[in-house]
Motif scaffolding. Structure first.
Motif: not given
Ligand code: 6GU
Length: 235
Positions: A92-120
Motif C-alpha cells: 500500500g501507500k506509505s502512511y503519514t501524519q497527513d493521511r491520519a489527519k485526512s482519515l480523521a475527517r471521514e465518518s466511517d472506516l472499514i479496514f481489511l487485514c491481509g495475512h499469509y502470502k496475500g489476499i485474492d
C-alpha cells in the motif's frame, strides 16, 4: 466515527486498542470499533478462510468470499456514508501524519487485514478503495498495522485527547519533530533540567522549544526539513 476491522485474527487487533486513550475514546462514544472475525463469514463447515494459490507456489491466499460477505454485512447493518474500504498491505501507500489527519475527517472506516502470502486479487480490485502500508518492512499480517492506523486516527478525533494543545505540538504536526520535555525532579543523578524551563519566561521558553524542535529535526530527520522547504516554495 464508526470503525470496522475484518480479520482472521481478532485478538491481534483488539489488544492494542483496549488500553489508554483509545479505550477511553470508545468509552466516551467518540468512536465505535467493531472487530469482525473473517471465520464468521465463511460458508463451509471447516470455516476455511484461505486456500492454495492457482498456478501453484508457496503460501496460502485469503479467499474472497468471506471479505465480500463481511463488508456486505457491515453495510447492511449500519447506516454508513460511503465508507473507505482500506486494505492493510505492505504494497500500500506509505502512511503519514497527513493521511491520519485526512482519515480523521471521514465518518466511517472499514479496514481489511491481509495475512499469509496475500489476499485474492478480486478483493483488492472490487472491494477496496485504498491500500495502506505502515512502512517498508513486512509484518505477518495487517492486524498490527490496522491497530497503528486506528490509534493514530482516533487520538485526533475531537475530545479523544484531553489537552488539545498537546496534540497540536506533536511531532510531524508542523513538519518538524517535537521538542524535548522534562518533569520532576529538577536534578537527577547530577543531570539537570535546562534552566530556561524553570525561568517562568513563557516567550523565551516558546523560542527555546522552537529552536530545539528544529535542531532535533536537523540531527535526526534532515529529510523532513526538505519537505518544509518544498511547502514554503509552493506558497
Ligand atoms: Cl499494512 N501489512 C503487512 N503485512 N506488512 C506491513 C504493512 C502492512 N505495513 C508495513 N508492513
Amino acid at each position: 466515527m464508526k470503525i470496522f476491522v475484518v480479520t482472521a485474527f481478532p485478538k491481534l487487533v483488539r489488544g492494542p486498542l483496549d488500553e489508554s486513550i483509545i479505550k477511553r475514546a470508545v468509552g466516551k462514544e467518540i468512536v465505535s470499533i467493531k472487530i469482525l472475525d473473517l471465520r464468521d463469514f465463511t460458508n463451509d463447515k471447516h470455516k476455511q478462510v484461505d486456500d492454495y494459490p492457482y498456478g501453484g507456489g508457496a503460501g496460502m491466499i485469503l479467499k474472497p468470499e468471506p471479505f465480500f460477505r463481511a463488508v456486505e454485512h457491515i453495510k447492511a447493518q449500519e447506516v454508513l456514508e460511503n465508507p473507505s474500504v482500506i486494505l492493510m498491505t505492505p504494497q500500500g501507500k506509505s502512511y503519514t501524519q497527513d493521511r491520519a489527519k485526512s482519515l480523521a475527517r471521514e465518518s466511517d472506516l472499514i479496514f481489511l487485514c491481509g495475512h499469509y502470502k496475500g489476499i485474492d486479487e478480486r478483493v483488492r480490485e472490487y472491494l477496496v478503495t485504498e491500500e495502506i502500508s505502515i512502512g517498508d518492512y513486512v509484518l505477518t499480517g495487517g492486524e498490527l498495522a490496522a491497530a497503528v492506523v486506528i490509534d493514530s486516527v482516533v487520538r485526533l478525533l475531537p475530545g479523544a485527547i484531553g489537552d488539545f494543545d498537546s496534540a497540536r505540538s506533536d511531532s510531524f504536526e508542523n513538519g518538524l519533530l517535537d521538542c524535548p520535555y522534562y518533569t520532576r525532579p529538577e536534578s537527577y543523578r547530577g543531570m539537570k533540567v535546562p534552566q530556561i524551563l524553570l525561568s517562568g519566561h513563557h516567550a523565551e521558553i516558546e523560542k527555546w522549544r522552537k529552536d530545539k524542535s528544529l535542531e532535533h529535526t536537523e540531527i535526526r530527520r534532515a529529510d523532513l526539513l526538505g519537505n518544509i522547504v518544498k511547502s514554503i516554495d509552493k506558497t
